[in-house]
Structure formats: C-alpha cells, structure tokens
Design an enzyme around this catalytic site. Structure first.
Site, PDB file in Angstrom:
ATOM      1  N   SER A 144       0.796  -0.950   0.088  1.00 34.79           N
ATOM      2  CA  SER A 144       0.039   0.229   0.478  1.00 34.79           C
ATOM      3  C   SER A 144       1.012   1.129  -0.212  1.00 34.79           C
ATOM      4  O   SER A 144       0.361   1.984  -0.910  1.00 34.79           O
ATOM      5  CB  SER A 144      -1.162   0.050   1.079  1.00 34.79           C
ATOM      6  OG  SER A 144      -1.983  -1.287   1.132  1.00 34.79           O
ATOM      7  N   GLU A 183      -5.104  -3.464  -2.793  1.00 35.57           N
ATOM      8  CA  GLU A 183      -3.964  -2.192  -3.494  1.00 35.57           C
ATOM      9  C   GLU A 183      -3.718  -2.540  -4.995  1.00 35.57           C
ATOM     10  O   GLU A 183      -3.342  -1.335  -5.492  1.00 35.57           O
ATOM     11  CB  GLU A 183      -2.767  -3.727  -3.209  1.00 35.57           C
ATOM     12  CG  GLU A 183      -2.003  -3.506  -1.931  1.00 35.57           C
ATOM     13  CD  GLU A 183      -1.542  -4.710  -1.550  1.00 35.57           C
ATOM     14  OE1 GLU A 183      -1.584  -4.990  -0.305  1.00 35.57           O
ATOM     15  OE2 GLU A 183      -1.008  -5.240  -2.175  1.00 35.57           O
TER      16      GLU A 183
END
Lengths: 194, 194, 194, 194
Positions: free
Chosen positions: C47, C161
């Site tokens: 992330s 993500e």
C-alpha cells in the site's frame, strides 16, 4: 588494541582530513548552496546515506532540497544545484546523473577524494575530502594499524564516508550561523510523524 | 573560528565519546550480532541512515541482514536480533517496532544515549553512545563554542548520529578481525550494479 | 485457465470495485486534496508503494506533496492533509502516524476497505475500496476460481492494492481535468535525472 | 462521465492488455524466475514501485529477491536474474544497470511495451505489456475519451504501470499454484514489524 582505541583512531583520521581541507573550496561550496533555488542531493550506497543525512538538515534549515530518486523529487532546472557525493568520483550512475543535471543547465558541486575524476570534471565546485588513498597520515595510522593484520581499520570507502558526514555537518553549522538560524527553528521543521 | 577547526571540534567530540564507551556493553553487542540468525536494523531519520550504512557493511561481511521497512525484509523470528538506533531511546515508531520484535521472541540490541529509556528497557543488550546531553566535555566544547552564539555546534541529534556511525564502523572492523574477513571479500559482495 | 484469463479476472475484480464506489466519498476526497496546503502520503508495504505512485503524480500536477518517512519530508501542520492507505485500516504504524497528524491539527483522508477501522475513525474523509472481504462478486470470482485449488487468485491485500492504485490514478485524471492541466505540464515536472 | 465510469475504463484498458499477452513470453518469464538463484528487481519512478510490490510478494513466496539500490542488496552473479520494468525500454539508468548485470553473466528479463528497445535487446526474456502507444483499443478508449478534452485519461506511463502491476500479480498467482504455496505460507513470511 582496545575497541575504544580503535574508535578513537577512526575519529583521528577524520581530524587529519579536517586539517587538509581547502577553505577556498569550502567557501565556494557554501556560496553555491546559498545561491541555489533548489538543491538536489545524490550519492550511491553509503555515500547516499551520508547525502540523505545532509539533505534532511538542509530541509530543517529551510532549504528546498530533494534527494535524487525519492518519490516527489521534481525535474532539475537551470537555477538549481546538484550536490554529488562520491569518494572515487567515478561511480557510473552518479556520472550519468551529473551529466543529466549539466544538460539541464544546473550547477554541480561534488564532495570527493579525487579532484581529477570524471564527476569532478563535470562540476562547478569541488571539495576534496581525504579517503584512504589521499592522506599519508591515514595510511600510516589505519591501513596496517592492527599488528599482524594486513587488513585496513577502515575498509573500502569508510574513511571518505565518515569524513564527508562530519564535513557536511560542519557545513550545516556554518549555514546556521550565516543565516542566523536557531536550533529551535530547525526543530520546528523536523518531521513530527515518527 | 576557521571551518577546519570547527570540523576538528566535531571529530574531537566523537573521540570524547570513544573514551566513555563501556567495553563490556560493546562485547555483549558483538556477541549478540555473531549469534543471531538474521539481523534486522531500524532507526528513524538520520539514525536510520546511520543504521543503513551499518547494515550494508554487515551484508558485505556475509551477515544475513535486513532493514526494517525495506521491500524484501521478511518476518522477524525467535533466533533473530533487532538492532535499534535511537539517541533518545523514545522515538515512538521504534518503540512500537521493538515491542513487535520482542513479542516474536527476537533479541533486541539498542545503540542509544539513554540507558533508562523505553527502548533500552525493552532491550537485551544496550550500548551507550554519548549525545550532547551526556558528555560534559562535549557540552563545554560544543554547545557554546562559537563566541557570541548561543546555538550549538552540533544541533539536535547530530553528535549522537556521528558518534554512532563511527562506533558502528569500529564494530565492522572488529567483526572483520574476529571472523578473519579480508577487504577483498567485502568487495566481492559489494553491489556491482551502481 | 489460461494466464491471460487469470489476468483478466483480476482486472474484472477492479471493475467490480469501481461499481461500488461511493461518489460522495470520492468528491469529499478530491476537495480535501484541493484545499490542503501540503499533502502527506503514508502506507505500509505494498500500500505504501501504491501511495508513492500517487504522490509522484500529485507532484507532477503541481501539488506540494511528501511521503512520510522520506528524507526531506518536513513537519506536518494544521492546514495540511495526511492521506493514509490501509486495506485493513488497522496497520499499527499507520494508526500511530494518523494520531500524530491529528494532534498537529492536520486533516486525514483514508483509502481503506473498512470504514469502521481505527484509522477510519481518526479520519475526516474516508473512501471505501473493496478488498477480498467486502465484495461478494470478488469472493465468487476470485477466492476459489481455480478448480481444485483452495487458494485465492489474489492473496493477502492484493485486490485492495490493485484497486487502490487504479482508483488513485482516476483521481489524478479528475484533478488534471478540474485544474485544467495538460500531460505536457505533467511531463515538465517529471524527474529528468533518471 | 462519472468518476466510477472513468475508473472502470482504466481497468478495461488493463483487460485489453491481458488479451494481447503472448503466453509463450509469459511461460519463458516464469521459467526464468523459477530457475534463478537470486532475483534482482529494478525500475525507475512508478515502474520501480510496481517492481517493489512484485519483489515483496516474491519474498513472501520464498524467493531470494533483492531490489537494486536498497541497502542490503549484494552483488549480482552468474546464476542470478535481473528483472527490469520499463515501459519505454529506454530509461537510461536501467539501461546502464542491465548492461552491468549482463557483464556479470546474469540473465535479464524485461517487462516493457517495446520489444525492440535498448533494454529489450539486452534481455534474455521479454514480456510485452501494452502502453498507450501499442493498443489501438486503448488509444480509442482512453486518449480522448473525455469529450472536449484533448488530454488522455491515463497520462504518461500510467497504463503500462497499471497493466504491469496486474500482470505481475498474476505471475505471483501462477507461481503460488506451480510451487503449491498457500496464502498462509505467504503470510508467515510477511513483515511482522509494521
């Protein structure tokens, strides 16, 4: 030799490097920083970490400063300066970046042991910091200090890197002084998300 | 005071820190490194760069070493060691990481100015490195060295960071010596993609 | 199933996440960015890389943007915004940083799969992006897509993500459009030292 | 056009790129990874972050993997592979690193939009991933999708970067499957110091 004595010897070698500094070079380097619109810092490996430690303090001092390769580093332009840190002055990726900066019209300042290196030849301002090869005193003290060992006290670029770090922190002090900055002002800019 | 003299004073303060090292602490720190399966390094800000410079040399020496937060750093486990570098010993993100490492059963070694700090209390091995607050000699020499200035020669954590860097490079020398490693072997592991 | 088909399925799941976006949340997020003096980006692991990719484009667009933990990132202040990217909304280091930002009076925007998470509760603006747990369609398509395998097509936080990355690039497009920026302007700020 | 619709279009372009994948190239890339002793990942800017996200998952899968330029990345050797991610295939710093890896006898795999680029010519295995220039469908959908605007939906290398990210996560799935790895095993290696 005790551990403490070895650490002292390393620091002694940094002192030896302070003695052979060329104050004219230092003065030109300080002026280069002060006159730049933005300062870009670059170095490979451990010299890169020395450069980052310097960049962080420049930011604390209020400079607009970027590390080449970090996320939000913008394009370099004519009124900017690239500070390259390279003991050998020959690190290929840094040579490449210095050429790129020159092409954009930026000024280049180099911290290096070798004034005739490729990066030095590309640079407007050069500061020589002794590495193992350049200071006789260091060679005597460090390379074979430990009896019976043929290995150096400070392997590879260690002596350059340590000396460059102390040198650049002295630059920070000089900039604080000339710009009339207090430690409290530095602290205010220091990251508060740690 | 000349620039060269200022740089010498900074290095003198590092020497003062070498004098007050506790050799028993150092010995325990070296043994901790040697006995660990994997070594994890962590530090915030400039201490983080000092830690990275140390991690790189440990890799050159053949250690399996990771920097916390870098891309390919795996989970820490029971037989591993976390080396934390924190002058104050109170950096919150590092406290958090040290607690996490302890929970996994890893050992912790700390390089700090404060043996009673939160991170120190979490650590199995502590090495004290003087910062501005701890060495009288440093205070005398550095804090108000420059006549008329109330600002320190070495602002914020500078003195701890410089001393920790020289200290950790002395650890590298000691490890080279004990493990019988040559500079040539270090060079062979040195990144060849620069 | 062919490789190509698997890649298509992953992208289909991103599309499924685009369908369930809350346009009001998106609008508030865009306004938060536009009104901030400086934008700070933070995320852990993958992330964090999604966040860096976003930060780089914000810089190209002319925003003053910093990545938490990078070298020249200054202190966060009252008129600034922290953008946190965390699928779970519970990543401890990010919780800690979000609390720090809040204490300084900065605004917080979070991109997360969990609107009731700890980070979400600290945030002024929340955008929900589906992860594996939140979208039924994704669970059906992805978790046991491959016959005979009980392992997911997209392990761990992958789906969050990927979706966050496409979402944030759509934000970039929206900002280009609203601020009347051209691709040529973005290119001019793009790092020229690569 | 709604925000949600724009995000869908970006993901559609990724799907278009999945359709034109060459499965033979993909197969060779997977075999290259599996047969390598160590995998080194490199990319500049946003492609570098895509590469790091991939490197992290390879580590979770049990590969020995390094990111070029990170602290503890050792020398590359004959039985290792460099994976370069470069849309244009011409990023100068990556060309330089690919040449260095080749000189050491390492294999090179490239993820690129241009099979005839400089990096492609240096590579043993090439996987073509469409960028804006290569897919007609993408050009039609994206470049002037927004009525009245001459600016692309996905500026600069965005489409390549997004497609490469989804492609590399599909590679991760394929490697999980072939090596019989479970999500639980990946989780065990996942950093536990966040």
């Amino acid at each position: 030799m005790s551990f403490s004595k070895k650490m002292e010897l390393l620091a002694q070698a940094i002192i030896a490097n302070s003695w052979v500094l060329d104050e004219n070079q230092v003065e030109r380097f300080i002026n280069l920083l002060i006159k730049s619109k933005n300062v870009f810092i670059v170095g490979a490996g451990r010299s890169g970490y020395v450069g980052r430690a310097f960049a962080m303090r420049l930011m604390h001092l209020g400079f607009t400063v970027y590390v080449v390769g970090e996320t939000t580093t913008p394009a370099i332009k004519r009124r900017d300066t690239l500070v390259a840190i390279s003991g050998s002055g020959e690190t290929e990726s840094i040579v490449h970046i210095a050429k790129g900066a020159k092409k954009q019209g930026a000024k280049i300042g180099v911290i290096t042991s070798h004034l005739k290196s490729t990066i030095s030849r590309l640079s407007n301002v050069k500061v020589q910091i002794g590495g193992r090869e350049t200071a006789q005193l260091e060679r005597d003290y460090l390379v074979r200090q430990i009896r019976g060992s043929h290995e150096p006290l400070a392997p590879l670029g260690t002596l350059f890197e340590l000396s460059a770090m102390v040198f650049l922190d002295t630059i920070i002090n000089e900039l604080m002084y000339r710009k009339g900055k207090t430690e409290a002002e530095l602290k205010k800019r220091h990251s508060n998300l740690e």
